[in-house]
Design a protein around this motif. Structure first.
Motif, PDB file in Angstrom:
ATOM      1  N   THR A   1       0.844  -1.191   0.000  1.00 22.46           N
ATOM      2  CA  THR A   1       0.000   0.000   0.000  1.00 22.46           C
ATOM      3  C   THR A   1       0.883   1.246   0.000  1.00 22.46           C
ATOM      4  O   THR A   1       2.111   1.154  -0.083  1.00 22.46           O
ATOM      5  CB  THR A   1      -0.938  -0.018   1.218  1.00 22.46           C
ATOM      6  N   GLU A   2       0.260   2.411   0.112  1.00 19.03           N
ATOM      7  CA  GLU A   2       1.001   3.667  -0.004  1.00 19.03           C
ATOM      8  C   GLU A   2       1.960   3.871   1.177  1.00 19.03           C
ATOM      9  O   GLU A   2       1.661   3.510   2.306  1.00 19.03           O
ATOM     10  CB  GLU A   2       0.022   4.850  -0.062  1.00 19.03           C
ATOM     11  N   GLY A   3       3.114   4.456   0.884  1.00 19.68           N
ATOM     12  CA  GLY A   3       4.028   4.876   1.935  1.00 19.68           C
ATOM     13  C   GLY A   3       4.777   3.774   2.664  1.00 19.68           C
ATOM     14  O   GLY A   3       5.280   4.001   3.768  1.00 19.68           O
ATOM     15  N   VAL A   4       4.881   2.588   2.065  1.00 23.63           N
ATOM     16  CA  VAL A   4       5.555   1.485   2.755  1.00 23.63           C
ATOM     17  C   VAL A   4       7.050   1.401   2.432  1.00 23.63           C
ATOM     18  O   VAL A   4       7.758   0.558   2.983  1.00 23.63           O
ATOM     19  CB  VAL A   4       4.882   0.123   2.453  1.00 23.63           C
ATOM     20  N   GLY A   5       7.531   2.249   1.529  1.00 20.91           N
ATOM     21  CA  GLY A   5       8.969   2.291   1.255  1.00 20.91           C
ATOM     22  C   GLY A   5       9.434   1.452   0.092  1.00 20.91           C
ATOM     23  O   GLY A   5      10.617   1.089   0.005  1.00 20.91           O
ATOM     24  N   LYS A   6       8.535   1.158  -0.850  1.00 15.07           N
ATOM     25  CA  LYS A   6       8.928   0.346  -2.009  1.00 15.07           C
ATOM     26  C   LYS A   6      10.037   1.005  -2.812  1.00 15.07           C
ATOM     27  O   LYS A   6      11.019   0.355  -3.176  1.00 15.07           O
ATOM     28  CB  LYS A   6       7.711   0.102  -2.924  1.00 15.07           C
ATOM     29  N   THR A   7       9.856   2.273  -3.120  1.00 14.23           N
ATOM     30  CA  THR A   7      10.828   2.987  -3.959  1.00 14.23           C
ATOM     31  C   THR A   7      12.213   3.002  -3.320  1.00 14.23           C
ATOM     32  O   THR A   7      13.230   2.786  -3.996  1.00 14.23           O
ATOM     33  CB  THR A   7      10.352   4.423  -4.219  1.00 14.23           C
ATOM     34  N   THR A   8      12.263   3.239  -2.014  1.00 12.71           N
ATOM     35  CA  THR A   8      13.535   3.259  -1.299  1.00 12.71           C
ATOM     36  C   THR A   8      14.223   1.909  -1.367  1.00 12.71           C
ATOM     37  O   THR A   8      15.425   1.806  -1.645  1.00 12.71           O
ATOM     38  CB  THR A   8      13.314   3.652   0.171  1.00 12.71           C
TER      39      THR A   8
END
Length: 206
Positions: A8-15
């Motif tokens: 979901t949103e804001g879980v740090g996938k991109t990082t």
């Protein structure tokens, strides 16, 4: 190797993805970093349609079909050629997001989504990292990033439904789906992801 990253949103996938790309390149791997919706110029234009708040409400079916249109282009132009060339593909979201967001969040018929998958998705991830954290925590992080996109503006109940579908898919495919506790620090999450790759003999242990 084709690895997708879900959550979901804001879980740090991109990082996590960016850190993992750096690590894999240090190991001598050729890595393609991509995302959904998007990944090609045409698919990125579709992404803008999907994420930008509009005066005209987008129907659930329109949303679903736009996502699969972008995905078809993404597979043809990026994912399949990279895999054919022996490269690693790391994608920020893939097919599981459709089941979670459009199936769970929007309540669309799962059989319809599965039919689209069978018709237009000829390749599946070898491994899927699911970054899981309480929805409230993820939304707090997302709100700190700036203006919310069309999906991020949904209510908590929507994302609870999304998370529930991710949970069920992880339970159904434990060999592909790997849950990572996204409430941890980015360094801890990266360490766990690398450990999983080594356990699956995708990387050598030093």
């Amino acid at each position: 190797m084709f690895i997708s990253f879900e959550g979901t949103e804001g879980v740090g996938k991109t990082t996590l993805i960016k850190s993992l790309v750096d690590y894999l390149q240090q190991q001598g791997k050729q890595v393609v970093l991509t995302r959904e919706p998007g990944g090609t110029p045409l698919a990125e234009q579709i992404r803008q349609l999907l994420l930008s708040p509009q005066d005209e409400a987008m129907s659930e079916n329109c949303e679903l079909l736009l996502i699969f249109a972008a995905r078809a282009q993404h597979i043809a132009q990026v994912i399949q050629p990279a895999l054919n060339a022996g490269q690693w593909v790391l994608s920020d979201r893939f097919i599981d997001a459709s089941f979670a967001y459009q199936g769970g969040g929007r309540g669309l018929n799962v059989d319809t989504i599965e039919l689209l998958r069978q018709q237009f998705v000829p390749v599946m991830p070898h491994l899927t990292f699911w970054l899981d954290a309480p929805v409230e925590l993820g939304m707090q992080r997302a709100q700190k990033r700036g203006a919310l996109d069309r999906f991020e503006q949904e209510k908590l109940e929507f994302f609870q439904k999304v998370r529930t579908v991710y949970q069920s898919r992880a339970f159904a495919e434990p060999e592909r789906f790997i849950r990572l506790d996204a409430s941890q620090t980015p360094a801890q999450i990266l360490e766990q992801a690398i450990a999983v790759l080594k356990q699956n003999q995708l990387l050598t242990s030093n």
